[in-house]
Design a protein around this motif. Structure first.
Motif, PDB file in Angstrom:
ATOM      1  N   HIS A 105      -1.274 -15.862   1.890  1.00  0.00           N
ATOM      2  CA  HIS A 105      -1.186 -14.946   0.855  1.00  0.00           C
ATOM      3  C   HIS A 105      -2.255 -14.104   0.697  1.00  0.00           C
ATOM      4  O   HIS A 105      -2.447 -12.928   0.484  1.00  0.00           O
ATOM      5  N   ASP A 106      -3.660 -14.719   1.266  1.00  0.00           N
ATOM      6  CA  ASP A 106      -4.556 -14.040   0.863  1.00  0.00           C
ATOM      7  C   ASP A 106      -4.671 -12.891   2.055  1.00  0.00           C
ATOM      8  O   ASP A 106      -5.114 -11.702   1.786  1.00  0.00           O
ATOM      9  N   ARG A 107      -4.129 -13.189   3.261  1.00  0.00           N
ATOM     10  CA  ARG A 107      -4.118 -12.246   4.299  1.00  0.00           C
ATOM     11  C   ARG A 107      -3.049 -11.091   3.719  1.00  0.00           C
ATOM     12  O   ARG A 107      -3.288  -9.895   4.119  1.00  0.00           O
ATOM     13  N   PHE A 108      -2.038 -11.410   3.169  1.00  0.00           N
ATOM     14  CA  PHE A 108      -0.942 -10.528   2.582  1.00  0.00           C
ATOM     15  C   PHE A 108      -1.731  -9.619   1.574  1.00  0.00           C
ATOM     16  O   PHE A 108      -1.576  -8.205   1.719  1.00  0.00           O
ATOM     17  N   GLU A 109      -2.364  -9.914   0.951  1.00  0.00           N
ATOM     18  CA  GLU A 109      -3.319  -9.273  -0.099  1.00  0.00           C
ATOM     19  C   GLU A 109      -4.413  -8.260   0.556  1.00  0.00           C
ATOM     20  O   GLU A 109      -4.494  -6.996   0.097  1.00  0.00           O
ATOM     21  N   VAL A 110      -5.205  -8.889   1.503  1.00  0.00           N
ATOM     22  CA  VAL A 110      -5.845  -8.184   2.202  1.00  0.00           C
ATOM     23  C   VAL A 110      -5.251  -6.861   3.066  1.00  0.00           C
ATOM     24  O   VAL A 110      -5.689  -5.744   3.033  1.00  0.00           O
ATOM     25  N   ALA A 111      -4.086  -7.139   3.518  1.00  0.00           N
ATOM     26  CA  ALA A 111      -3.237  -6.061   4.191  1.00  0.00           C
ATOM     27  C   ALA A 111      -2.783  -5.042   3.243  1.00  0.00           C
ATOM     28  O   ALA A 111      -2.875  -3.791   3.837  1.00  0.00           O
ATOM     29  N   ILE A 112      -2.370  -5.447   2.172  1.00  0.00           N
ATOM     30  CA  ILE A 112      -2.033  -4.364   1.057  1.00  0.00           C
ATOM     31  C   ILE A 112      -3.322  -3.523   0.729  1.00  0.00           C
ATOM     32  O   ILE A 112      -3.277  -2.362   0.802  1.00  0.00           O
ATOM     33  N   ALA A 113      -4.410  -4.256   0.444  1.00  0.00           N
ATOM     34  CA  ALA A 113      -5.562  -3.708   0.249  1.00  0.00           C
ATOM     35  C   ALA A 113      -6.186  -2.537   1.109  1.00  0.00           C
ATOM     36  O   ALA A 113      -6.472  -1.398   0.771  1.00  0.00           O
ATOM     37  N   GLU A 114      -6.054  -2.924   2.427  1.00  0.00           N
ATOM     38  CA  GLU A 114      -6.548  -2.095   3.486  1.00  0.00           C
ATOM     39  C   GLU A 114      -5.505  -1.140   3.806  1.00  0.00           C
ATOM     40  O   GLU A 114      -5.855  -0.038   4.743  1.00  0.00           O
ATOM     41  N   GLY A 115      -4.371  -0.860   3.259  1.00  0.00           N
ATOM     42  CA  GLY A 115      -3.317  -0.072   3.640  1.00  0.00           C
ATOM     43  C   GLY A 115      -2.738  -0.301   4.797  1.00  0.00           C
ATOM     44  O   GLY A 115      -1.969   0.551   5.507  1.00  0.00           O
ATOM     45  N   ALA A 116      -2.687  -1.396   5.324  1.00  0.00           N
ATOM     46  CA  ALA A 116      -1.953  -1.724   6.487  1.00  0.00           C
ATOM     47  C   ALA A 116      -0.554  -1.364   6.648  1.00  0.00           C
ATOM     48  O   ALA A 116       0.102  -1.069   7.529  1.00  0.00           O
ATOM     49  N   PHE A 117       0.153  -1.852   5.651  1.00  0.00           N
ATOM     50  CA  PHE A 117       1.455  -2.018   5.431  1.00  0.00           C
ATOM     51  C   PHE A 117       2.041  -0.329   5.163  1.00  0.00           C
ATOM     52  O   PHE A 117       3.113   0.313   5.832  1.00  0.00           O
TER      53      PHE A 117
END
Length: 233
Positions: A105-117
């Motif tokens: 879940h932490d990686r998921f939130e980081v990916a969102i914060a960085e605009g990866a999706f």
């Protein structure tokens, strides 16, 4: 003590202290390009043994080379847009997000914060004849050829690469911060004939659905405030 005294053996057989240019070699094919760089050291620990010393690396804060290595496509590369793969990547944002969420879940939130999706939702796959890349480790750079690289929301894929989908999946995995080995699930999503097949695969493999709040956050991250200049590198 490790940061003050030369107690760690490096790939040259020399004892070194902890430093910002000491890395665990988890990617021999890439680290070989930097083996002769005087400002860089790799721990004398075989790649296959790294999982058994993960706690040691964590305590000493010694990064794995692949975690800090940056790969950038050379400027001026042009090629042919692969519409089929571009569309597939854009369609698979939510399934890929489920893989990331289940992994961490932490990686998921980081990916969102960085605009990866967001970058995935705008993805364009371009096939090029000669894919030259600049690799940076510490302050040392090397130029080489490769199979895949990312330039903002563009995924540059060598037209001569074998297993194109697997190379693309590995680049997507790097973008969303998935660990090595997790790209197999991304590959499977990219070859799925339909969204129903992709969803069925996720269910069989136990990848969880996104909770409503997390899915809302994901969809909000696809807003125009994220783009090709996202902090994701």
């Amino acid at each position: 003590r490790f940061d003050r005294e030369a107690l760690l053996l490096d790939h040259r057989g020399e004892l070194v202290a902890m430093s910002a240019v000491l890395f665990a070699d988890d990617s021999p094919e890439l680290s070989a390009l930097f083996a002769d760089a005087q400002g860089i050291s790799f721990l004398a620990i075989a790649t296959e043994r790294l999982p058994s010393v993960a706690a040691f690396l964590e305590v000493l804060k010694i990064p794995r080379a692949s975690d800090v290595l940056t790969v950038e496509a050379t400027d001026g590369l042009d090629g042919k847009r692969n519409e089929q793969l571009s569309k597939k990547l854009r369609e698979m944002v939510i399934p890929i997000a489920r893989v990331v969420y289940t992994q961490s879940h932490d990686r998921f939130e980081v990916a969102i914060a960085e605009g990866a999706f967001h970058l995935l939702s705008q993805a364009v796959v371009i096939e090029v004849v000669d894919l030259t890349q600049t690799l940076t480790l510490g302050s040392t750079q090397r130029v080489t050829t490769g199979h895949v690289a990312r330039r903002g929301h563009e995924f540059l894929l060598s037209s001569s690469a074998a297993s194109k989908l697997d190379h693309l999946a590995m680049e997507v995995s790097k973008l969303v911060r998935l660990p090595k080995g997790a790209s197999d699930a991304i590959s499977r999503l990219l070859i799925a004939p339909s969204m129903d097949d992709a969803i069925s695969f996720l269910g069989v493999r136990g990848f969880r659905n996104l909770p409503p709040e997390d899915e809302l956050n994901l969809r909000a991250s696809e807003s125009p405030k994220y783009g090709a200049n996202s902090p994701v590198s």
